[in-house]
Design a protein around this motif. Structure first.
Motif, short mmCIF file in Angstrom:
data_model
loop_
_atom_site.label_atom_id
_atom_site.label_comp_id
_atom_site.label_asym_id
_atom_site.label_seq_id
_atom_site.Cartn_x
_atom_site.Cartn_y
_atom_site.Cartn_z
N VAL A 432 4.78 -9.41 16.24
CA VAL A 432 3.33 -9.18 16.23
C VAL A 432 2.95 -8.08 17.21
N ASP A 433 3.91 -7.26 17.61
CA ASP A 433 3.65 -6.12 18.47
C ASP A 433 2.73 -5.13 17.76
N ASP A 434 1.97 -4.33 18.54
CA ASP A 434 1.05 -3.35 17.96
C ASP A 434 1.76 -2.45 16.95
N GLU A 435 2.98 -1.98 17.29
CA GLU A 435 3.71 -1.07 16.38
C GLU A 435 3.93 -1.71 15.02
N VAL A 436 4.30 -2.97 15.01
CA VAL A 436 4.60 -3.66 13.75
C VAL A 436 3.32 -3.89 12.95
N LEU A 437 2.23 -4.27 13.62
CA LEU A 437 0.97 -4.47 12.91
C LEU A 437 0.46 -3.15 12.33
N GLU A 438 0.63 -2.08 13.06
CA GLU A 438 0.21 -0.76 12.55
C GLU A 438 1.05 -0.37 11.33
N ARG A 444 0.42 -1.56 3.62
CA ARG A 444 -0.36 -2.38 2.68
C ARG A 444 -1.80 -1.91 2.51
N GLY A 445 -2.31 -1.11 3.45
CA GLY A 445 -3.71 -0.70 3.38
C GLY A 445 -4.64 -1.80 3.86
N ILE A 446 -5.89 -1.41 4.21
CA ILE A 446 -6.87 -2.40 4.70
C ILE A 446 -8.17 -2.26 3.91
N ARG A 447 -8.85 -3.36 3.77
CA ARG A 447 -10.09 -3.40 2.99
C ARG A 447 -11.28 -2.87 3.78
N THR A 448 -11.25 -3.03 5.09
CA THR A 448 -12.36 -2.57 5.94
C THR A 448 -11.80 -1.76 7.09
N ASP A 449 -12.67 -0.95 7.69
CA ASP A 449 -12.22 -0.07 8.77
C ASP A 449 -11.71 -0.84 9.98
N ASN A 450 -12.22 -2.05 10.17
CA ASN A 450 -11.83 -2.80 11.36
C ASN A 450 -10.70 -3.79 11.08
N GLY A 451 -9.98 -3.62 9.92
CA GLY A 451 -8.93 -4.55 9.56
C GLY A 451 -7.83 -4.62 10.61
N VAL A 479 -4.93 -13.96 8.70
CA VAL A 479 -5.88 -12.85 8.66
C VAL A 479 -5.36 -11.73 7.75
N SER A 480 -4.04 -11.53 7.71
CA SER A 480 -3.47 -10.49 6.85
C SER A 480 -3.86 -10.71 5.40
N ARG A 481 -3.88 -11.93 4.96
CA ARG A 481 -4.25 -12.23 3.58
C ARG A 481 -5.71 -11.89 3.31
N GLN A 482 -6.52 -11.81 4.37
CA GLN A 482 -7.95 -11.52 4.21
C GLN A 482 -8.25 -10.03 4.27
N VAL A 483 -7.52 -9.27 5.11
CA VAL A 483 -7.93 -7.89 5.38
C VAL A 483 -7.09 -6.83 4.67
N LEU A 484 -5.90 -7.20 4.17
CA LEU A 484 -5.03 -6.19 3.57
C LEU A 484 -5.43 -5.91 2.12
N ASP A 485 -5.37 -4.65 1.72
CA ASP A 485 -5.61 -4.29 0.33
C ASP A 485 -4.58 -4.93 -0.58
N ASP A 486 -3.33 -4.80 -0.18
CA ASP A 486 -2.22 -5.38 -0.95
C ASP A 486 -1.78 -6.66 -0.25
N ALA A 487 -2.43 -7.75 -0.62
CA ALA A 487 -2.15 -9.02 0.03
C ALA A 487 -1.22 -9.89 -0.79
N GLU A 488 -0.72 -9.35 -1.91
CA GLU A 488 0.22 -10.11 -2.74
C GLU A 488 1.61 -10.07 -2.10
N GLY A 489 2.35 -11.12 -2.30
CA GLY A 489 3.74 -11.16 -1.83
C GLY A 489 3.90 -11.23 -0.34
N LEU A 490 2.92 -11.80 0.35
CA LEU A 490 3.05 -11.98 1.80
C LEU A 490 3.83 -13.24 2.15
N GLY A 491 4.13 -14.04 1.14
CA GLY A 491 4.86 -15.28 1.38
C GLY A 491 3.94 -16.47 1.39
N GLU A 492 4.53 -17.65 1.33
CA GLU A 492 3.74 -18.89 1.30
C GLU A 492 3.40 -19.38 2.69
N ASN A 493 4.09 -18.89 3.70
CA ASN A 493 3.85 -19.36 5.06
C ASN A 493 4.27 -18.27 6.04
#
Length: 527
Positions: A432-438, A444-451, A479-493
């Motif tokens: 969950v380091d900044d580099e990995v989240l970026e 995957r892209g983000i739905r909003t500017d503050n994603g 939160v990833s399932r809420q803000v990412l444009d491509d939220a499919e295939g993120l896994g069940e958990n």
């Protein structure tokens, strides 16, 4: 015929003397193990010389330099066999197949009567070319012709059944080894005579159309089948029978070769085959009296005095035999470094940590393997087990830092040079380091500017007040399932999210990767 002992009292090939003893009457399979040049084929040469002295005809005369490179008189082999009725002379009951075997095609336009099998010796030495498939074809075809002389006779139907019965054993063995292939007949021996097959439901494939491996399997099975039907309980010797066979079929070929042998016969093989060696060990585990292993790996020097008895089929013997069989490939397959890390070894999320580490280091260190060994208290036990399973592999233990102070962490590292401790609290901290989240947002892209800001803020909030990233990973997943444009295939958990989504985003140029590499202190040569 089953050998009880073999002795060469004076110089022969590479041996000053050679004696093999201790072969019991129940031994049906003798496996000679050892590297090239250790003398395995020389044993077969000794059997050929013995057979000539015991009644087998000589094909041609060769210089004695082959048997004694110094030019002196070579020792006459002495073979003792276990009592068996009806074997006379014993030298005619030997069948030897060399490694120099190649018959690319079998095509007949006439039938030629063959000599009696025991008089049709093809080999004087193990370096002679062994091309017997054409002779085997002619032997079968010529043997069937008298049965077809009078189809109206009282034995006509019986004769046809004899033909079928003669071919059925090798036919069935071939299909058990290669289920896609079936031996179907001999064609017309006066025109297009050959061995014919059905392959994947396509009929009338000739022998020449088979692959090299298919030919090798059929050649082996037919060769042994002919020998055991023409001779009385023969001694069958096969030098490197695995040649041209892929490892998947080697074990089943050995099983079928033994199935073809009559009760009083004995099979000797000199082999480097992984499949055949493992199969022989499996047989010995169930029927220990039926298999004898002769370990030529201990033979040293240019012409040693060697005395061999059957070796105990121990793990050491198996490891040494496989090391010879695999040679450099064994080192390629085995990891140079084995890292035993924390992580469940059972349950729903088995080896989760190890799977994450494999993803992160898949491009950097391809000769490094990670395995989960349980909790921190289990690492020592897991590492001890790993040392037995993977001898010669460098072992490291890797644990989370958790609540260790820097001073405590340094003391642990100083006390145990095989221990590695993360600089951060846990593996999740790196994911969950900044580099990995970026990298996640970039992929995957983000739905909003503050994603991206929401992901980081969610992580930071979850880290309070303890600083544990385990809870932060689950929060980031939600939160990833809420803000990412491509939220499919993120896994069940969060566990699937970490393994399948986050870990593949970690690349060698990231600071988190460099930090983990520094923690492991891996030599670049392990890449």
């Amino acid at each position: 015929m089953r050998v009880s002992s073999l002795k060469i009292p004076s110089t022969f090939k590479r041996f000053a003397s050679l004696e093999i003893t201790g072969l019991g009457p129940e031994v049906k399979l003798i496996v000679m193990l050892g590297p090239n040049g250790s003398g395995k084929s020389s044993v077969f040469d000794a059997l050929l010389v013995w057979a000539r002295n015991a009644g087998r005809p000589r094909i041609r005369r060769h210089s004695n330099l082959y048997f004694n490179s110094a030019g002196g008189v070579f020792g006459t082999p002495e073979i003792k066999v276990h009592p068996s009725p009806g074997i006379n002379p014993p030298g005619n009951q030997l069948h030897v197949r060399t490694a120099h075997r190649n018959t690319p095609d079998v095509l007949s336009s006439a039938v030629q009567k063959q000599k009696e099998f025991e008089q049709d010796a093809r080999l004087d030495r193990m370096i002679d070319t062994d091309a017997a498939m054409v002779a085997h074809y002619q032997r079968l075809a010529a043997g069937f012709l008298p049965m077809l002389a009078n189809l109206d006779g009282p034995s006509a139907s019986e004769d046809l059944e004899k033909i079928r019965a003669r071919l059925t054993p090798v036919q069935d063995s071939l299909t058990r080894v290669l289920p896609h292939l079936r031996f179907t007949g001999l064609g017309d021996p006066t025109s297009e005579g050959s061995f014919y097959f059905t392959r994947d439901d396509v009929r009338q494939f000739r022998y020449e159309n088979l692959s090299g491996g298919e030919k090798a399997v059929f050649d082996l099975l037919l060769d042994v089948h002919i020998a055991v039907t023409e001779l009385d309980d023969p001694l069958v010797c096969l030098d490197e029978p695995e040649l041209h066979l892929n490892p998947a079929v080697q074990a089943s070929v050995l099983t079928e070769l033994l199935r073809l042998l009559p009760a009083g016969s004995q099979l000797w093989i000199a082999t480097h085959s992984v499949g055949m060696i493992r199969q022989a060990f499996d047989i010995a585990a169930t029927y220990p009296a039926r298999v004898a292993f002769l370990d030529f790996g201990r033979v040293r020097g240019p012409a040693p005095n060697v005395a061999l008895k059957p070796a105990n089929p121990s793990r050491r013997l198996l490891q040494e035999a496989l090391a010879v069989a695999l040679d450099d490939l064994a080192g390629l397959l085995a990891p140079s470094v084995l890292v035993v890390c924390e992580g469940s070894i059972s349950g729903r999320f088995t080896a989760w940590d190890a799977r994450i580490y494999r993803q992160i280091f898949r491009h950097l260190h391809q000769r490094v393997e990670f395995v989960s060994g349980g909790g921190k208290g289990d690492l020592e036990t897991a590492a001890a087990i790993a040392a037995v399973i993977a001898p010669g592999t460098r072992l490291l233990k890797l644990r989370d830092r958790d609540d260790l102070t820097e001073e405590h962490r340094n003391r642990l590292l100083a006390d145990d040079t095989s221990l590695r401790v993360l600089q951060r609290r846990s593996l999740e901290s790196y994911l969950v380091d900044d580099e990995v989240l970026e990298a996640l947002v970039a992929a995957r892209g983000i739905r909003t500017d503050n994603g991206l800001s929401r992901l980081k803020a969610t992580r930071d909030l979850a880290l309070q007040p303890t600083g544990s990233a385990k809870g932060a990973l689950g929060a980031v997943f939600d939160v990833s399932r809420q803000v990412l444009d491509d939220a499919e295939g993120l896994g069940e958990n969060k566990h699937q999210f970490a393994v399948d989504v986050l870990a593949p985003l970690v690349h060698p140029e990231m600071a988190v990767t460099k930090e983990l590499t520094e923690v492991l202190a891996l030599d670049p040569s392990t890449g």
